[in-house]
Motif scaffolding. Structure first.
Motif, PDB file in Angstrom:
ATOM      1  N   ALA A  88      -2.707  -5.804   9.061  1.00 18.32           N
ATOM      2  CA  ALA A  88      -3.365  -4.929   8.090  1.00 18.32           C
ATOM      3  C   ALA A  88      -2.379  -4.103   7.274  1.00 18.32           C
ATOM      4  CB  ALA A  88      -4.352  -4.010   8.806  1.00 18.32           C
ATOM      5  N   GLU A  89      -1.426  -3.459   7.937  1.00 18.81           N
ATOM      6  CA  GLU A  89      -0.518  -2.575   7.199  1.00 18.81           C
ATOM      7  C   GLU A  89       0.346  -3.346   6.211  1.00 18.81           C
ATOM      8  OE1 GLU A  89       2.717   1.031   7.876  1.00 18.81           O
ATOM      9  OE2 GLU A  89       1.850   0.003   9.617  1.00 18.81           O
ATOM     10  N   GLU A  90       0.837  -4.487   6.626  1.00 22.30           N
ATOM     11  CA  GLU A  90       1.674  -5.298   5.727  1.00 22.30           C
ATOM     12  C   GLU A  90       0.896  -5.713   4.485  1.00 22.30           C
ATOM     13  OE1 GLU A  90       3.842  -9.700   5.715  1.00 22.30           O
ATOM     14  OE2 GLU A  90       3.072  -8.839   7.585  1.00 22.30           O
ATOM     15  N   GLU A  91      -0.326  -6.215   4.683  1.00 20.63           N
ATOM     16  CA  GLU A  91      -1.132  -6.662   3.558  1.00 20.63           C
ATOM     17  C   GLU A  91      -1.542  -5.480   2.687  1.00 20.63           C
ATOM     18  OE1 GLU A  91      -1.604  -9.643   2.802  1.00 20.63           O
ATOM     19  OE2 GLU A  91      -1.036 -10.743   4.614  1.00 20.63           O
ATOM     20  N   TRP A  92      -1.884  -4.368   3.298  1.00 19.60           N
ATOM     21  CA  TRP A  92      -2.281  -3.162   2.561  1.00 19.60           C
ATOM     22  C   TRP A  92      -1.140  -2.673   1.682  1.00 19.60           C
ATOM     23  CZ3 TRP A  92      -0.542   2.004   4.032  1.00 19.60           C
ATOM     24  CH2 TRP A  92      -1.182   3.034   3.348  1.00 19.60           C
ATOM     25  N   ARG A  93       0.047  -2.582   2.231  1.00 16.50           N
ATOM     26  CA  ARG A  93       1.193  -2.118   1.443  1.00 16.50           C
ATOM     27  C   ARG A  93       1.491  -3.074   0.286  1.00 16.50           C
ATOM     28  NH1 ARG A  93       3.906   2.119   3.445  1.00 16.50           N
ATOM     29  NH2 ARG A  93       3.508   2.745   5.628  1.00 16.50           N
ATOM     30  N   ARG A  94       1.376  -4.350   0.536  1.00 18.37           N
ATOM     31  CA  ARG A  94       1.646  -5.325  -0.526  1.00 18.37           C
ATOM     32  C   ARG A  94       0.639  -5.182  -1.667  1.00 18.37           C
ATOM     33  NH1 ARG A  94       1.438 -11.560   1.020  1.00 18.37           N
ATOM     34  NH2 ARG A  94      -0.799 -11.143   0.942  1.00 18.37           N
ATOM     35  N   ASP A  95      -0.649  -5.038  -1.300  1.00 22.03           N
ATOM     36  CA  ASP A  95      -1.674  -4.916  -2.331  1.00 22.03           C
ATOM     37  C   ASP A  95      -1.551  -3.612  -3.101  1.00 22.03           C
ATOM     38  OD1 ASP A  95      -2.638  -7.353  -1.591  1.00 22.03           O
ATOM     39  OD2 ASP A  95      -4.413  -6.615  -0.555  1.00 22.03           O
ATOM     40  N   VAL A  96      -1.257  -2.511  -2.401  1.00 15.79           N
ATOM     41  CA  VAL A  96      -1.095  -1.218  -3.074  1.00 15.79           C
ATOM     42  C   VAL A  96       0.048  -1.295  -4.088  1.00 15.79           C
ATOM     43  CG1 VAL A  96      -0.377   1.180  -2.756  1.00 15.79           C
ATOM     44  CG2 VAL A  96      -2.117   0.192  -1.250  1.00 15.79           C
ATOM     45  N   ALA A  97       1.135  -1.943  -3.708  1.00 19.52           N
ATOM     46  CA  ALA A  97       2.268  -2.081  -4.629  1.00 19.52           C
ATOM     47  C   ALA A  97       1.863  -2.846  -5.887  1.00 19.52           C
ATOM     48  CB  ALA A  97       3.429  -2.794  -3.928  1.00 19.52           C
ATOM     49  N   GLN A  98       1.009  -3.858  -5.710  1.00 21.47           N
ATOM     50  CA  GLN A  98       0.561  -4.629  -6.868  1.00 21.47           C
ATOM     51  C   GLN A  98      -0.396  -3.815  -7.729  1.00 21.47           C
ATOM     52  OE1 GLN A  98       0.486  -9.256  -6.276  1.00 21.47           O
ATOM     53  NE2 GLN A  98      -0.706  -8.341  -4.627  1.00 21.47           N
ATOM     54  N   TYR A  99      -1.308  -3.065  -7.106  1.00 21.22           N
ATOM     55  CA  TYR A  99      -2.193  -2.197  -7.885  1.00 21.22           C
ATOM     56  C   TYR A  99      -1.391  -1.230  -8.744  1.00 21.22           C
ATOM     57  CZ  TYR A  99      -6.495  -3.503  -5.366  1.00 21.22           C
ATOM     58  OH  TYR A  99      -7.576  -4.178  -4.857  1.00 21.22           O
ATOM     59  N   MET A 100      -0.325  -0.688  -8.183  1.00 16.43           N
ATOM     60  CA  MET A 100       0.467   0.303  -8.904  1.00 16.43           C
ATOM     61  C   MET A 100       1.344  -0.327  -9.978  1.00 16.43           C
ATOM     62  SD  MET A 100       1.508   2.821  -5.712  1.00 16.43           S
ATOM     63  CE  MET A 100       2.305   4.032  -6.786  1.00 16.43           C
ATOM     64  N   ALA A 101       1.500  -1.644  -9.931  1.00 18.75           N
ATOM     65  CA  ALA A 101       2.370  -2.329 -10.889  1.00 18.75           C
ATOM     66  C   ALA A 101       1.628  -2.793 -12.134  1.00 18.75           C
ATOM     67  CB  ALA A 101       3.045  -3.524 -10.221  1.00 18.75           C
ATOM     68  N   VAL A 102       0.280  -2.729 -12.112  1.00 14.69           N
ATOM     69  CA  VAL A 102      -0.492  -3.242 -13.248  1.00 14.69           C
ATOM     70  C   VAL A 102      -1.273  -2.117 -13.910  1.00 14.69           C
ATOM     71  CG1 VAL A 102      -0.675  -5.548 -12.255  1.00 14.69           C
ATOM     72  CG2 VAL A 102      -2.461  -3.865 -11.767  1.00 14.69           C
ATOM     73  N   TRP A 103      -1.524  -2.282 -15.190  1.00 12.61           N
ATOM     74  CA  TRP A 103      -2.301  -1.307 -15.949  1.00 12.61           C
ATOM     75  C   TRP A 103      -2.976  -2.029 -17.095  1.00 12.61           C
ATOM     76  CZ3 TRP A 103      -3.696   3.519 -14.787  1.00 12.61           C
ATOM     77  CH2 TRP A 103      -4.297   4.288 -15.788  1.00 12.61           C
ATOM     78  N   HIS A 104      -4.287  -2.201 -16.988  1.00 10.63           N
ATOM     79  CA  HIS A 104      -5.033  -2.958 -17.988  1.00 10.63           C
ATOM     80  C   HIS A 104      -6.479  -2.468 -17.950  1.00 10.63           C
ATOM     81  CE1 HIS A 104      -7.004  -6.397 -19.953  1.00 10.63           C
ATOM     82  NE2 HIS A 104      -5.831  -6.726 -20.429  1.00 10.63           N
ATOM     83  N   PRO A 105      -7.149  -2.340 -19.107  1.00 14.68           N
ATOM     84  CA  PRO A 105      -8.529  -1.828 -19.110  1.00 14.68           C
ATOM     85  C   PRO A 105      -9.520  -2.702 -18.362  1.00 14.68           C
ATOM     86  CG  PRO A 105      -7.893  -2.644 -21.288  1.00 14.68           C
ATOM     87  CD  PRO A 105      -6.651  -2.567 -20.479  1.00 14.68           C
ATOM     88  N   ASN A 106      -9.182  -3.976 -18.138  1.00 14.41           N
ATOM     89  CA  ASN A 106     -10.083  -4.876 -17.427  1.00 14.41           C
ATOM     90  C   ASN A 106      -9.600  -5.207 -16.018  1.00 14.41           C
ATOM     91  OD1 ASN A 106     -10.484  -6.089 -20.586  1.00 14.41           O
ATOM     92  ND2 ASN A 106     -12.309  -5.577 -19.400  1.00 14.41           N
ATOM     93  N   ILE A 107      -8.752  -4.342 -15.449  1.00 12.74           N
ATOM     94  CA  ILE A 107      -8.321  -4.493 -14.058  1.00 12.74           C
ATOM     95  C   ILE A 107      -8.686  -3.205 -13.315  1.00 12.74           C
ATOM     96  CG2 ILE A 107      -6.329  -4.712 -12.510  1.00 12.74           C
ATOM     97  CD1 ILE A 107      -4.979  -6.429 -14.595  1.00 12.74           C
TER      98      ILE A 107
END
Length: 211
Positions: free
Chosen positions: A56-75
């Protein structure tokens, strides 16, 4: 970071209604589930992705990093994170509705269904190109959310990914209107003015094959 005890899970969000799949299973050691939720001291609802299991922690950290790397009105946009023991959570802005559920609400109206699919076609092209460029994939779960209502892609693969068809782009007047325009009396006129008859039939045929 938000305290896990301040999150009140309201209901589980099932991304694939027919198959019963909850969300992406990372591997045999972990699973990610989505919930509509309330946070203490915040009036509006949010969406929470809960990670549990050995990975869980590994996957959570990976996904959080990706969320923080993108910025788009449709994401979908990240609001915060929380964790306690082996439970990890990502809080997303807004109460998100799975795309399939939103489409089902409008199946009795052919014009509304076509109107929604025109937005799906336009938004999927835009966000797909962006995800290809930033994350290297575009196979994501899709939701309806935000204010005004809009199509939102999750960066985590899984759930309903809308296939699109090739047709000419809607005219400029259509492009300025969002999904909240579905409830206005002029919605049918907008669809009629945005497509020639052949294009309308093409979208209808595509939609009917998916039902």
């Amino acid at each position: 970071m938000i305290r896990l005890r301040d999150i009140d899970l309201q209901r589980e969000i099932r991304l694939e209604r027919h198959s019963g799949v909850v969300d992406r299973k990372h591997d045999r050691q972990g699973v990610r589930r989505m919930y509509s939720a309330k946070i203490e001291s915040r009036e509006s609802s949010v969406t929470v992705a809960v990670y549990q299991g050995d990975s869980a922690e590994e996957e959570w950290r990976r996904d959080v990093a990706q969320y923080m790397a993108v910025w788009h009105p449709n994401i979908v946009q990240i609001f915060g994170t929380a964790k306690s023991g082996n439970i990890h959570a990502t809080i997303l802005h807004d109460e998100l509705i799975p795309l399939g559920d939103f489409l089902c609400l409008h199946l009795d109206s052919p014009f509304a269904t076509v109107y929604i699919h025109l937005h799906i076609i336009a938004a999927t092209r835009a966000v797909g190109d962006y995800l290809d460029l930033t994350l290297g994939h575009r196979q994501s779960a899709y939701f309806i959310g935000g204010s005004p209502l809009r199509l939102c892609a999750d960066i985590v693969p899984g759930g309903l990914f809308p296939a699109i068809i090739e047709y000419s782009q809607p005219n400029e007047n259509f492009s300025r209107r969002g999904l909240e325009y579905l409830s206005t009396p002029n919605m049918k006129t907008t669809v009629i003015e945005s497509l020639i008859l052949e294009e309308y039939h093409q979208v209808c045929s595509f939609v009917l094959r998916k039902i």
